[in-house]
Every structure is written in C-alpha cells, then in structure tokens.
Motif scaffolding. Structure first.
Motif, PDB file in Angstrom:
ATOM      1  N   MET A   4       9.194  -3.698   4.267  1.00 12.05           N
ATOM      2  CA  MET A   4      10.562  -3.212   4.475  1.00 12.05           C
ATOM      3  C   MET A   4      10.941  -3.334   5.952  1.00 12.05           C
ATOM      4  SD  MET A   4      11.148  -0.242   1.716  1.00 12.05           S
ATOM      5  CE  MET A   4      10.270   1.051   2.555  1.00 12.05           C
ATOM      6  N   HIS A  28       1.272  -4.081   9.467  1.00 17.72           N
ATOM      7  CA  HIS A  28       1.853  -5.211   8.728  1.00 17.72           C
ATOM      8  C   HIS A  28       1.250  -6.533   9.199  1.00 17.72           C
ATOM      9  CE1 HIS A  28       5.473  -2.354   8.561  1.00 17.72           C
ATOM     10  NE2 HIS A  28       5.230  -2.588   7.283  1.00 17.72           N
ATOM     11  N   VAL A  70      -4.547   0.387   9.138  1.00 16.06           N
ATOM     12  CA  VAL A  70      -4.559   0.248  10.601  1.00 16.06           C
ATOM     13  C   VAL A  70      -4.010   1.554  11.190  1.00 16.06           C
ATOM     14  CG1 VAL A  70      -3.669  -1.057  12.571  1.00 16.06           C
ATOM     15  CG2 VAL A  70      -4.244  -2.245  10.439  1.00 16.06           C
ATOM     16  N   ASP A  91      -0.837   2.565   1.387  1.00 18.22           N
ATOM     17  CA  ASP A  91      -0.095   3.059   0.222  1.00 18.22           C
ATOM     18  C   ASP A  91      -0.992   2.910  -1.004  1.00 18.22           C
ATOM     19  OD1 ASP A  91       2.857   3.431   1.328  1.00 18.22           O
ATOM     20  OD2 ASP A  91       2.003   1.639   2.233  1.00 18.22           O
ATOM     21  N   LYS A 140      -0.595   3.788  11.129  1.00 17.62           N
ATOM     22  CA  LYS A 140       0.649   3.130  11.549  1.00 17.62           C
ATOM     23  C   LYS A 140       1.654   3.182  10.409  1.00 17.62           C
ATOM     24  CE  LYS A 140      -0.727   0.691  15.349  1.00 17.62           C
ATOM     25  NZ  LYS A 140       0.011   0.632  16.622  1.00 17.62           N
TER      26      LYS A 140
HETATM   27  P1  AMP Z   1       6.233  -1.120   4.088  1.00 15.77           P
HETATM   28  O1  AMP Z   1       6.987  -1.973   5.049  1.00 15.77           O
HETATM   29  O2  AMP Z   1       6.032   0.280   4.566  1.00 15.77           O
HETATM   30  O3  AMP Z   1       6.780  -1.198   2.685  1.00 15.77           O
HETATM   31  O4  AMP Z   1       4.772  -1.732   4.012  1.00 15.77           O
HETATM   32  C1  AMP Z   1       4.559  -3.069   3.658  1.00 15.77           C
HETATM   33  C2  AMP Z   1       3.092  -3.262   3.402  1.00 15.77           C
HETATM   34  O5  AMP Z   1       2.362  -2.998   4.604  1.00 15.77           O
HETATM   35  C3  AMP Z   1       2.526  -2.315   2.320  1.00 15.77           C
HETATM   36  O6  AMP Z   1       1.629  -3.023   1.499  1.00 15.77           O
HETATM   37  C4  AMP Z   1       1.816  -1.272   3.143  1.00 15.77           C
HETATM   38  O7  AMP Z   1       0.756  -0.643   2.476  1.00 15.77           O
HETATM   39  C5  AMP Z   1       1.320  -2.087   4.322  1.00 15.77           C
HETATM   40  N1  AMP Z   1       1.075  -1.210   5.470  1.00 15.77           N
HETATM   41  C6  AMP Z   1       1.962  -0.368   6.045  1.00 15.77           C
HETATM   42  N2  AMP Z   1       1.368   0.334   7.026  1.00 15.77           N
HETATM   43  C7  AMP Z   1       0.078  -0.066   7.068  1.00 15.77           C
HETATM   44  C8  AMP Z   1      -1.053   0.294   7.843  1.00 15.77           C
HETATM   45  N3  AMP Z   1      -0.978   1.234   8.781  1.00 15.77           N
HETATM   46  N4  AMP Z   1      -2.218  -0.322   7.613  1.00 15.77           N
HETATM   47  C9  AMP Z   1      -2.309  -1.272   6.632  1.00 15.77           C
HETATM   48  N5  AMP Z   1      -1.293  -1.653   5.852  1.00 15.77           N
HETATM   49  C10 AMP Z   1      -0.107  -1.063   6.066  1.00 15.77           C
END
Ligand code: AMP
Length: 285
Positions: free
Chosen positions: A30, A37, A178, A152, A186
């Motif tokens: 997102m 990411h 991470v 997640d 993060k």
């Molecule tokens: P989002 O933009 O929050 O929908 O996340 C996109 C993808 O990045 C999802 O698969 C999340 O689980 C992954 N993600 C977000 N934050 C982290 C993190 N700190 N460590 C690893 N993966 C992450």
C-alpha cells in the motif's frame, strides 16, 4: 523501472514477458515504502527474472474511514526506493483500474475460519477486502511467486489458504519481519506515531520476546496472555489482544504439546495509531 497506471497496459506488457518465458515475482503493497517492503522487493528480484511491485491503498480493506484517509501516500519517493532496490515494474492503479465494476467484486473462497480470529474479529470486513485485492492483483500480474511479510501473520496465512483453495499458480514466499534498531516492527503507520509514543512503541517487541521466554519456561498460554496484556497496558497505550495461537489454524491454544508452530500475535493502540506485531514462539514457518 517502468511505471504502469492502467491494468490493460501492464497486462499487455506482462503477456509479452511471459511469451519470452520470463518468471515474475510480485510484491503487493500500500506504499509509504520502508526497508521491510524493500526486503520483499529485493528477494523478488533475486529469485525471478522480473520483479513487480504494486502500490495501491485498497479502500475495501479499511473498516474505518479516517484510517483510509490518513494512510500515508508517497508515490514519488516510493518509486525512487523501488528503483534502488531492483524493482523492474511499478503498478500504481486507481480504484477504477482495480474494481472496474465497482467494489461488488466478491471472492467466493472458503477461508476455513482463518478470517474470524484476531484481526478478523477486530476489523470486520478487512480480510474480505484483502482477499479481493490480492486475488485481483495476482490475476493482473500473472505472477509465479508472491512475496508477503511475516509482519502480517494472519494476512499471509489467509492468502496461502486462498491460493490453495482457488488452485492458483502463484507460490507464496513469506519474508521475515524487519525491525527498527529498538525492535519496533517497521510499518508505514509508524510515521504517524507521536514522538513520545514512538519512544515507547518497542514495548510490543519486548513483550513478545518475554512471551517466548515464558513459554520456554513452561508457563501456560493463558497465563502468558494475561501477563502480556498487563505489561502492554501503559499510559497512552491500549492493548486490544495478545493471542497465542496455532500458526496453522490461528486458533488460540491452551495446551502447547501437540502444536508444531506456536505464534504470539498482538494489536496495540499507541495513541491514535494501531500497531500489530507477532513472534514465532515455537517451530518454523
Ligand atoms: P503493506 O504496504 O503494509 O500492505 O505491506 C505490504 C507487504 O509488506 C505485506 O506483505 C507486509 O506483510 C510486508 N511488510 C510490511 N512491513 C513489514 C516488515 N516490517 N517486515 C517484513 N515485511 C513487512
């Protein structure tokens, strides 16, 4: 890096790549991208000929309008970070590109109750929206591998079930969480934390580490949950849940003996910002 805004255009490009036999690794996001990411993006680019990332803030997975409104949007900076991390294609669609017939695009899939626990119970409709958008994006990108974060936990577990149940071709690859130096996972939402709350926000990680220790000492999941909820209840913070679950079914456990994968998952309000985190207490993904 190529940037596409239109579904028809990226699909045409992908069809040509597939004809040349190129493998595709896809990371849905997102936006407001951070190093969590970028780990996914880098892995997708190492393991595939082409790495695609989508940046799309999906309205159907937000159950609170103000959360959707306040979600950070930083597309230009995201594009720079993606280029630096080996991404080949950025897909940045708007709502009508994803839902041309409106948002009534429903996915009929048996999630075996995975969507009813934890986040599903607290954020009604959230996972219906996630399943809807990830299915659509997998279809558009025709990816061989799909990259998601352990951050997640419930989300990737549900997507794994969706892929299995709908017999989709994409293989799900889950990447480790991470964290910032102080242990806070993060998250794009971290930028919205009040500075005072940010200083205390690593309490989620500290309590998860503590829970792992408690479990190894033989304390029961019920006792650990009770103590963790107490520890997380500090001024300005409000823990919503701290569940110790079977990592396959996401059901709360009371006995640890027969369970191969045990995970602690938590959601905590830090002021106005809702944080989630998890840790594997026993077993491996
Ligand atoms: P989002 O933009 O929050 O929908 O996340 C996109 C993808 O990045 C999802 O698969 C999340 O689980 C992954 N993600 C977000 N934050 C982290 C993190 N700190 N460590 C690893 N993966 C992450």
């Amino acid at each position: 890096m190529k940037i596409f805004y239109k579904t028809a255009e990226i699909q045409e490009h992908i069809t040509a790549l597939k004809k040349k036999g190129k493998s595709i690794g896809f990371t849905p996001t997102m936006g407001a991208l951070h190093s969590g990411h970028f780990e996914l993006i880098k892995r997708a680019s190492t393991e595939n000929d082409i790495s695609i990332c989508s940046v799309y803030v999906n309205p159907s997975q937000f159950n609170v309008a103000s959360d959707l409104e306040k979600y950070p949007r930083t597309l230009e900076k995201d594009a720079e970070g993606l280029t630096a991390n080996g991404c080949d294609i950025l897909f940045a669609p708007d709502n009508k590109e994803i839902y041309p017939n409106g948002s009534d695009y429903e996915v009929d899939v048996d999630l075996q109750g995975l969507d009813l626990e934890m986040e599903g119970a607290k954020r009604p409709g959230h996972f219906a929206g996630v399943v809807q958008v990830v299915k659509r994006l997998i279809e558009i990108t025709d990816c061989d591998r799909l990259y998601m974060g352990q951050k997640d936990f419930q989300q990737f577990t549900i997507i794994r079930q969706m892929i299995k149940s709908l017999e989709m071709n994409a293989k799900l690859i889950v990447c480790p969480i991470v964290r910032d130096e102080d242990g806070l996972a993060k998250s794009s939402r971290n930028t919205r934390l009040h500075p005072d709350h940010r200083k205390k926000a690593n309490i989620l990680n500290r309590v998860l580490v503590q829970a792992k220790e408690w479990l190894s000492e033989g304390r029961s999941p019920i006792e650990i949950t009770y103590k963790a909820m107490e520890y997380l209840d500090i001024p300005d913070f409000r823990p919503e849940y701290f569940d110790i679950v079977d990592g396959s079914t996401l059901k709360k456990i009371s006995n640890t003996d027969q369970v191969d994968l045990i995970v602690a998952c938590t959601a905590v309000w830090a002021g106005e910002v809702r944080l989630i985190d998890n840790m594997i207490l026993k077993g491996k993904l």
